[in-house]
Design a protein around this motif. Structure first.
Motif, PDB file in Angstrom:
ATOM      1  N   SER A  98      -1.972  -3.877   7.252  1.00 34.84           N
ATOM      2  CA  SER A  98      -1.675  -3.765   5.814  1.00 34.84           C
ATOM      3  C   SER A  98      -1.805  -5.124   5.144  1.00 34.84           C
ATOM      4  O   SER A  98      -1.648  -6.157   5.785  1.00 34.84           O
ATOM      5  CB  SER A  98      -0.260  -3.210   5.583  1.00 34.84           C
ATOM      6  N   ASP A 118      11.251   1.367  12.446  1.00 27.99           N
ATOM      7  CA  ASP A 118      10.803   2.158  11.278  1.00 27.99           C
ATOM      8  C   ASP A 118      10.584   3.599  11.722  1.00 27.99           C
ATOM      9  O   ASP A 118      10.071   3.840  12.819  1.00 27.99           O
ATOM     10  CB  ASP A 118       9.479   1.582  10.733  1.00 27.99           C
ATOM     11  N   ASP A 153      11.123  -6.129   5.421  1.00 32.02           N
ATOM     12  CA  ASP A 153      10.375  -5.860   4.193  1.00 32.02           C
ATOM     13  C   ASP A 153      10.747  -4.471   3.651  1.00 32.02           C
ATOM     14  O   ASP A 153       9.944  -3.814   3.004  1.00 32.02           O
ATOM     15  CB  ASP A 153       8.880  -5.927   4.560  1.00 32.02           C
ATOM     16  N   PRO A 212       3.202   0.010   8.334  1.00 33.93           N
ATOM     17  CA  PRO A 212       2.364   0.254   9.528  1.00 33.93           C
ATOM     18  C   PRO A 212       2.214  -0.969  10.437  1.00 33.93           C
ATOM     19  O   PRO A 212       1.621  -0.855  11.497  1.00 33.93           O
ATOM     20  CB  PRO A 212       1.018   0.632   8.912  1.00 33.93           C
ATOM     21  N   GLY A 213       2.731  -2.145  10.004  1.00 33.32           N
ATOM     22  CA  GLY A 213       2.726  -3.249  10.969  1.00 33.32           C
ATOM     23  C   GLY A 213       2.133  -4.566  10.498  1.00 33.32           C
ATOM     24  O   GLY A 213       1.842  -5.438  11.312  1.00 33.32           O
ATOM     25  N   GLY A 214       1.994  -4.747   9.195  1.00 35.39           N
ATOM     26  CA  GLY A 214       1.430  -6.010   8.684  1.00 35.39           C
ATOM     27  C   GLY A 214       2.248  -7.226   9.087  1.00 35.39           C
ATOM     28  O   GLY A 214       1.704  -8.268   9.456  1.00 35.39           O
ATOM     29  N   TRP A 215       3.553  -7.099   9.036  1.00 32.25           N
ATOM     30  CA  TRP A 215       4.423  -8.235   9.405  1.00 32.25           C
ATOM     31  C   TRP A 215       4.486  -8.352  10.926  1.00 32.25           C
ATOM     32  O   TRP A 215       4.451  -9.443  11.481  1.00 32.25           O
ATOM     33  CB  TRP A 215       5.825  -8.082   8.796  1.00 32.25           C
ATOM     34  N   SER A 228       0.218  -6.472   3.204  1.00 34.68           N
ATOM     35  CA  SER A 228       1.460  -7.258   3.081  1.00 34.68           C
ATOM     36  C   SER A 228       1.613  -8.259   4.220  1.00 34.68           C
ATOM     37  O   SER A 228       2.508  -9.103   4.183  1.00 34.68           O
ATOM     38  CB  SER A 228       2.702  -6.395   2.931  1.00 34.68           C
ATOM     39  N   ASP A 251      17.514   3.553  12.152  1.00 29.84           N
ATOM     40  CA  ASP A 251      17.836   2.965  10.841  1.00 29.84           C
ATOM     41  C   ASP A 251      17.956   1.440  10.962  1.00 29.84           C
ATOM     42  O   ASP A 251      18.815   0.931  11.684  1.00 29.84           O
ATOM     43  CB  ASP A 251      19.159   3.571  10.345  1.00 29.84           C
ATOM     44  N   GLY A 252      17.118   0.747  10.226  1.00 32.70           N
ATOM     45  CA  GLY A 252      17.104  -0.714  10.285  1.00 32.70           C
ATOM     46  C   GLY A 252      18.385  -1.353   9.764  1.00 32.70           C
ATOM     47  O   GLY A 252      18.664  -2.520  10.061  1.00 32.70           O
ATOM     48  N   GLY A 288      11.776  -2.175   9.089  1.00 36.30           N
ATOM     49  CA  GLY A 288      10.882  -1.560   8.098  1.00 36.30           C
ATOM     50  C   GLY A 288       9.457  -2.011   8.376  1.00 36.30           C
ATOM     51  O   GLY A 288       8.792  -2.563   7.506  1.00 36.30           O
TER      52      GLY A 288
HETATM   53  C1  LIG Z   1       6.959  -2.007   2.356  1.00 32.13           C
HETATM   54  S1  LIG Z   1       6.991  -1.074   3.783  1.00 32.13           S
HETATM   55  C2  LIG Z   1       6.808  -2.239   5.039  1.00 32.13           C
HETATM   56  C3  LIG Z   1       5.411  -2.745   5.215  1.00 32.13           C
HETATM   57  C4  LIG Z   1       5.283  -3.651   6.416  1.00 32.13           C
HETATM   58  N1  LIG Z   1       6.075  -4.879   6.263  1.00 32.13           N
HETATM   59  C5  LIG Z   1       3.854  -4.050   6.671  1.00 32.13           C
HETATM   60  O1  LIG Z   1       3.530  -5.226   6.516  1.00 32.13           O
HETATM   61  O2  LIG Z   1       3.052  -3.198   7.046  1.00 32.13           O
HETATM   62  C6  LIG Z   1       8.676  -0.636   3.935  1.00 32.13           C
HETATM   63  C7  LIG Z   1       8.987   0.194   5.179  1.00 32.13           C
HETATM   64  O3  LIG Z   1      10.395   0.268   5.302  1.00 32.13           O
HETATM   65  C8  LIG Z   1      10.696   1.488   5.953  1.00 32.13           C
HETATM   66  N2  LIG Z   1      12.125   1.776   5.765  1.00 32.13           N
HETATM   67  C9  LIG Z   1      12.780   2.187   4.644  1.00 32.13           C
HETATM   68  N3  LIG Z   1      14.110   2.332   4.908  1.00 32.13           N
HETATM   69  C10 LIG Z   1      14.287   1.986   6.209  1.00 32.13           C
HETATM   70  C11 LIG Z   1      15.408   1.904   7.061  1.00 32.13           C
HETATM   71  N4  LIG Z   1      16.649   2.221   6.614  1.00 32.13           N
HETATM   72  N5  LIG Z   1      15.227   1.528   8.345  1.00 32.13           N
HETATM   73  C12 LIG Z   1      13.996   1.191   8.806  1.00 32.13           C
HETATM   74  N6  LIG Z   1      12.891   1.250   8.040  1.00 32.13           N
HETATM   75  C13 LIG Z   1      13.027   1.642   6.762  1.00 32.13           C
HETATM   76  C14 LIG Z   1       9.743   2.481   5.322  1.00 32.13           C
HETATM   77  O4  LIG Z   1       9.539   3.570   6.194  1.00 32.13           O
HETATM   78  C15 LIG Z   1       8.482   1.622   5.133  1.00 32.13           C
HETATM   79  O5  LIG Z   1       7.585   1.833   6.189  1.00 32.13           O
END
Ligand SMILES: C[S@@+](CC[C@H](N)C(=O)[O-])C[C@H]1O[C@@H](n2cnc3c(N)ncnc32)[C@H](O)[C@@H]1O
Length: 351
Positions: A181, A235, A271, A217-220, A183, A255-256, A214
């Motif tokens: 991604s 996630d 993120d 898909p894994g950018g970070w 990000s 849950d994160g 969170g």
């Molecule tokens: C902006 S995206 C992350 C993109 C990611 N950093 C990347 O670079 O690909 C936010 C993610 O947070 C996840 N998310 C939302 N609430 C969450 C929680 N309570 N625990 C874990 N993941 C969560 C969503 O499923 C989503 O995939």
């Protein structure tokens, strides 16, 4: 030379005005801030002699949250022809500079002007060097020329160790094709911003462990894996297969905000799109609780009083650590790759 020009993300002029006004008041520099919405810059007009210089001497640029770049100076009108002559006249009053950056504001007009700047830079550099106004010397201040149009430029200066790392505060990072991604660039920029390059080998090393909350898909996660770290990606959403194939990633669908590692890890990154207070509480929890040594967490800022909200959350973190006598360095910046958000970096200093 008594106005401070501050570049920012378009739409954040109000935040820059609030921030610089507060900082100037704290060190007792008189003046007022102004910024037109969506112009991508604000000005702090100092009403006392030497105010601009004092602001830049007493404030650290990297401690400011919303400004992307700064310079003290003034707007100068340019003629249709012989712009270089007029600039040379103006520069005669100023010190000799050690480097030169031509900049524009981060707007559509600015993008168009950058072509003009590219053409103008060569002849200008030559003329300044010939006139002895520019010598290559990293110890001397940098001349920052910010064009508002072909007919108007902010002639500014800044000390090289106390300004943006890149022209206009915009890093030229290449999107890695294998990253899942876009990000991914946010975390890469965060590292450039918060970790001196010479410390990357020790602070982002292949024998470390990281948690990405969170992560899908894994950018970070990609950035942590790229450094060779073992990563726990948290996630409910799916992770890119290419990352899982590295064998370095464990994917947990939990849950994160609840999950914690059994053993402390080196890095936690997050993120998740949530209320900023909730993400800030995660920082308090992970850093304060000793679950990680360093963390990068994004705070999304949908509300109006964005500067006030960020300040409030950072203050709460600082107070919380101080109360528990935990030594932590806290930094926060709106990165170029951040949208309606800022990025926080925290590091435990006592472990
Ligand atoms: C902006 S995206 C992350 C993109 C990611 N950093 C990347 O670079 O690909 C936010 C993610 O947070 C996840 N998310 C939302 N609430 C969450 C929680 N309570 N625990 C874990 N993941 C969560 C969503 O499923 C989503 O995939």
């Amino acid at each position: 030379m008594n106005t401070l020009l501050l570049h920012c993300r378009p739409g954040f002029e109000g935040e820059v005005c609030a921030e610089i006004s507060e900082q100037a008041a704290l060190i007792g520099v008189a003046g007022y801030a102004k910024g037109k919405p969506a112009s991508a810059y604000a000005e702090f007009v100092c009403t006392e002699p030497g105010g601009g210089e004092r602001l830049m001497r007493e404030l650290r640029f990297e401690r400011l949250i919303f400004p992307r770049q700064w310079a003290r100076g003034e707007f100068v009108a340019l003629p249709e022809s012989d712009r270089i002559g007029v600039l040379l006249q103006h520069l005669a009053e100023l010190p000799v500079f050690g480097s030169l950056w031509l900049e524009v504001f981060d707007t559509n007009d600015g993008k168009e002007l950058s072509n003009f700047c590219k053409k103008f830079e060569g002849p200008l550099r030559k003329a300044l060097t010939k006139a002895g106004r520019l010598v290559e010397d990293a110890g001397k201040p940098r001349l920052l020329l910010t064009f508002r149009s072909g007919r108007e430029v902010f002639v500014g200066m800044a000390e090289t160790g106390n300004q943006a790392l890149w022209p206009m505060g915009i890093p030229r990072l290449k999107f890695p094709r294998e990253a899942p991604s876009r990000s991914t660039l946010k975390l890469e920029e965060a590292w450039h911003q918060f970790i001196p390059r010479e410390q990357w080998e020790t602070r982002l090393s292949g024998d470390m462990t990281g948690v990405d909350l969170g992560a899908s898909p894994g950018g970070w996660t990609y950035q942590l894996v790229r450094r060779g770290m073992l990563v726990t990606a948290v996630d409910n959403g799916p992770m890119a297969e290419s990352l899982m194939d590295t064998g370095l990633v464990t994917h947990l669908m939990v849950d994160g905000f609840v999950w914690k590692p059994r053993q402390p890890v080196d890095w936690m990154v997050c993120d998740i799109v949530e209320k900023p207070a909730r993400n800030a509480a995660l920082l308090d929890d992970w850093i304060g609780g000793g679950h990680c040594r360093e963390a990068v967490v994004n705070l999304k800022l949908p509300m109006k009083q964005r500067y006030a909200e960020v300040k409030r959350l950072l203050q709460r973190l600082e107070d919380g650590f101080a109360e528990r006598r935990i030594k932590v360095s806290i930094a926060c910046k709106q990165l170029y790759h951040d949208r309606e958000e800022v990025t926080c970096h925290l590091r435990r200093l006592d472990r």
